[in-house]
Design a protein around this motif. Structure first.
Motif, short mmCIF file in Angstrom:
data_model
loop_
_atom_site.label_atom_id
_atom_site.label_comp_id
_atom_site.label_asym_id
_atom_site.label_seq_id
_atom_site.Cartn_x
_atom_site.Cartn_y
_atom_site.Cartn_z
N ASN A 113 1.54 35.03 42.95
CA ASN A 113 1.62 36.46 43.22
C ASN A 113 0.52 36.83 44.20
O ASN A 113 -0.02 35.95 44.89
N GLU A 114 0.19 38.09 44.28
CA GLU A 114 -0.86 38.56 45.18
C GLU A 114 -1.94 39.30 44.39
O GLU A 114 -2.57 40.22 44.89
N MET A 115 -2.15 38.86 43.16
CA MET A 115 -3.06 39.56 42.26
C MET A 115 -4.52 39.38 42.63
O MET A 115 -4.94 38.33 43.11
N SER A 116 -5.26 40.41 42.32
CA SER A 116 -6.71 40.36 42.37
C SER A 116 -7.24 41.41 41.39
O SER A 116 -6.46 42.16 40.80
N PHE A 117 -8.55 41.40 41.20
CA PHE A 117 -9.19 42.44 40.39
C PHE A 117 -10.03 43.29 41.33
O PHE A 117 -10.64 42.77 42.27
N TYR A 118 -10.05 44.59 41.06
CA TYR A 118 -10.60 45.52 42.04
C TYR A 118 -11.78 46.34 41.50
O TYR A 118 -12.17 47.32 42.11
N PHE A 167 -3.07 42.77 37.71
CA PHE A 167 -2.77 42.14 36.44
C PHE A 167 -1.81 43.07 35.68
O PHE A 167 -2.01 44.28 35.65
N PRO A 168 -0.73 42.55 35.09
CA PRO A 168 0.28 43.42 34.46
C PRO A 168 -0.28 44.26 33.32
O PRO A 168 -1.15 43.80 32.58
N ASN A 198 -2.94 32.88 43.41
CA ASN A 198 -3.12 34.31 43.59
C ASN A 198 -4.31 34.55 44.52
O ASN A 198 -4.70 33.64 45.27
N GLN A 199 -4.89 35.74 44.48
CA GLN A 199 -6.02 36.08 45.34
C GLN A 199 -7.23 36.51 44.52
O GLN A 199 -8.04 37.32 44.95
N VAL A 200 -7.35 35.93 43.33
CA VAL A 200 -8.44 36.27 42.42
C VAL A 200 -9.74 35.64 42.91
O VAL A 200 -9.80 34.43 43.11
N HIS A 223 5.98 33.97 40.85
CA HIS A 223 6.70 34.05 42.13
C HIS A 223 7.21 35.46 42.39
O HIS A 223 8.40 35.69 42.63
N ASN A 224 6.31 36.44 42.31
CA ASN A 224 6.61 37.82 42.65
C ASN A 224 5.55 38.31 43.64
O ASN A 224 4.88 37.50 44.29
#
Length: 677
Positions: free
Chosen positions: A267-272, A250-251, A323-325, A244-245
């Protein structure tokens, strides 16, 4: 309230132990409307609970009689002041709870009182409207503290001066404040193991270097990135909660740690490294500008490469849901040989490949639900993929099938959720090899499978014994309108094991299914169908729960309560059916069944004429009219028939009188006897 208890008792609450409960060495005076500490409790009291009272001040003599006191709780009072001499007679106090009071008003005097507690181990100051400066003053001399809670206050910024002397602190709770900046506030807490900073306003965490910390909860902040200190030191970190951030990446975790639980949900994480349009970002870097006083430090980090330096060999739980993975980088899961629980639900995954190089040998639960999966790939000949998998959730995707032989090597699989995918179950072996056969899922012979959900899969008739060789106990076929068409012999394959069956919204009619063979069935959901008559085959079952909501039932059988079903039922749902208000004998009978619960009983209605009524409170005129229609039908028929009978009788009498002489002559002529008239 005091008047209700009588005079004398009400005053005893404030002056004597009469209103308090004593259990061994614990005295409980919770919720007694006390405005001060009772002075005549047992002198050997070790624990004193004064929560939910109206105490405003703890005076110098408040605790004087209690030299053995070890634990004191004064939560949820109106406490504004603790006088400096309050604890002089209770210096053995170990635990002090002062949450939800007004200590901000006289915090400096209260701090003087706390400084007289050399043995204090746990202190709770939550909910006292304290600022960081007030907290610093209150805990300045409490070097013995091992646990401190200052949650739910108005702390905004932390620096090295706040917790300076708390060298023994093991646990610190700072949740639900307004913290937006932390500047080396925990560097001197060398023994700190558990830190909770959830529900604050931290925008980022950089140069995280608390090597001794075991549990860190920084969920529910506004963190966009997490960067651990670049060091080869071993971090003791075991649990990291960043859920919930607003994480974008990815940290960047410590290179060496004991991390076993990593929570990254919502969260709003993805891999780029690669984008959906095919663009590669493998060589793209990002620069972080770190300003500390007069010094400026620029750190250059590769968006993807950094994670490769983190040792995740001890990780057991990884939650990346919501997330947005849309893909996982190559080798990502290979770094986690101990992974047991993996949650990737509610992302944007389009494919997921199971490779023999990423065996996930320890994985027990895998959740890929609510993605956009059109393909679940598996290497040809892969034999050691997911050998310990027990729960597999693939619901709400775009899958049409699973890889051939997928369940061959999942030797411990018990629960599979394939709901809301457009899937078919494989037919009999004779049809499986036909050229051009549509894709399907084959679960035949999976002996360990006990729970299967196929809700909303668009299933047609299930022919060819699709469940043969399984030990299914829980089967959900709801929202499949054609699933009960055709051959229903598949039910016989589950007769010995099936305990829970959902046929909600499957176009079930009263004569479609014979349930009598399902002797092990315990829970049955038939809601949302078109039942106009209660299925008679249910009467012989010994169900515990039955759901009949949203059907077309005018009534239940009158003898339902006396059948094996009625005697075994513990829960039944009956609402949203067009019951007849004049045929509610079954309803009255169910009300008297011992142990039977009708959770939606308040929603059950019946129809009378054009009115919708509650069977619990039918108006007297309705009851009277219903009696005429049911119980007194014989009398009604008699009343209706009597005038007709009387009319016929009168007509016969009149006709007889009118034709009397002619009749007599006719009789005489027929008999041949003469006589005077």
């Amino acid at each position: 309230l005091a008047v209700g208890w009588g005079s004398g008792v009400g005053t005893a609450w404030a002056t004597s132990p009469g209103g308090c409960k004593l259990v061994k060495s614990t005295t409980d005076c919770t919720g007694r409307w006390l405005s001060s500490v009772p002075g005549n409790l047992q002198g050997d009291t070790e624990e004193l609970l004064l929560d939910d009272n109206t105490i405003q001040v703890l005076g110098n003599a408040s605790l004087l009689p209690y030299h053995q006191l070890r634990r004191l709780s004064v939560m949820k009072n109106r406490l504004e002041l603790i006088k400096p001499g309050t604890f002089l007679s209770s210096q053995g106090l170990h635990v002090l709870s002062l949450a939800d009071n007004l200590l901000f008003t006289n915090y400096s005097l209260t701090a003087a009182a706390l400084s007289a507690l050399p043995a204090l181990r746990m202190l709770d100051l939550a909910g006292n409207r304290l600022t960081e400066d007030m907290v610093s003053v209150l805990v300045w001399n409490l070097s013995s503290l091992e646990s401190l809670s200052v949650a739910r206050n108005i702390i905004m910024r932390l620096d090295s001066s706040v917790f300076t002397n708390l060298t023994q602190l093991l646990e610190l709770n700072l949740e639900k404040n307004y913290i937006f900046e932390i500047d080396q506030a925990f560097e001197g807490l060398q023994r700190l193991q558990r830190l909770n900073i959830a529900y604050n306003y931290l925008p980022c965490v950089v140069e995280f270097g608390l090597t001794q910390l075991r549990v860190l909860n920084i969920s529910n902040n506004v963190i966009e990135w997490f960067l651990a200190l670049e060091s080869d030191d071993l971090f003791e970190l075991e649990v990291l909660d960043l859920s919930h951030n607003h994480l974008l990446f990815f940290p960047m975790l410590p290179r060496q740690s004991k991390l076993h639980s990593l929570l990254l949900k919502d969260n709003e994480m993805s891999f780029y490294q690669r984008l959906p349009n095919g663009t590669s970002l493998a060589d793209v870097t990002v620069q972080f500008l770190l300003i500390d006083g007069n010094s400026t430090n620029i750190t250059t980090v590769s968006l993807w490469e950094e994670i490769c330096h983190s040792n995740l060999s001890s990780l057991h739980l990884l939650d990346m849901s919501q997330n947005q993975v849309w893909y996982l980088p190559e080798g990502f899961l290979a770094q986690m040989p101990s992974l047991t629980y993996l949650k990737l639900n509610q992302n944007c995954l389009e494919t997921f490949h199971l490779l023999e190089g990423d065996p996930l040998a320890m994985l027990m639960e895998l959740d890929l639900s609510q993605n956009q999966l059109a393909e679940l790939g598996m290497e040809v000949g892969a034999r050691d993929v997911l050998p310990n998998l027990q729960l597999f959730n693939l619901s709400t995707n775009r899958l049409r099938a699973l890889p051939p032989g997928f369940f061959t090597y999942t030797r411990k699989i018990t629960t599979v959720d394939l709901s809301h995918n457009r899937m078919d179950l494989c037919p009999q072996p004779t049809a499986a090899g036909k050229v051009g056969s549509p894709p399907c899922v084959d679960i035949r012979g999976v002996e360990t499978l006990t729970h299967l959900s196929l809700a909303g899969c668009g299933l047609g008739g299930l022919g060819g014994h699709p469940f043969q060789g399984t030990s299914l106990m829980h089967l959900d076929l709801s929202d499949n309108h054609q699933v009960l068409s055709g051959d229903l012999e598949w039910l016989q394959d589950l007769a010995l094991t099936l305990q829970v069956l959902s046929l909600r919204n499957t176009s079930l009619s009263s004569t479609t299914v014979d349930f009598s063979a399902l002797n092990s069935l315990v829970h049955l959901d038939l809601s949302g169908n078109s039942l106009t008559v209660f299925p008679t085959s249910l009467g012989v079952l010994k169900l515990c729960s039955l759901d009949l909501r949203d059907n077309c039932l005018p009534a239940l059988p009158m003898d339902t309560a006396r059948t094996p079903l009625g005697r075994s039922l513990r829960e039944v749902y009956l609402s949203r059916n067009p019951y007849n208000c004049c045929t509610l004998g079954w309803w009255d009978a169910l009300q008297h069944v011992e142990g039977l619960h009708i959770p939606d009983g308040q929603e059950v209605t019946c129809s009378y004429a054009d009115r919708t009524l509650s069977p619990r409170a039918l108006p007297e005129p309705v009851l009277w009219n219903c009696r005429w229609q049911t119980d007194d039908l014989a009398l009604l028929y008699l009343v209706l028939a009597l005038p007709t009978c009387l009319t016929l009788l009168v007509a016969f009498a009149v006709a007889f009188l009118m034709f009397k002489q002619k009749l007599l002559k006719m009789v005489k002529s027929q008999c041949g006897v003469s006589g005077p008239y």
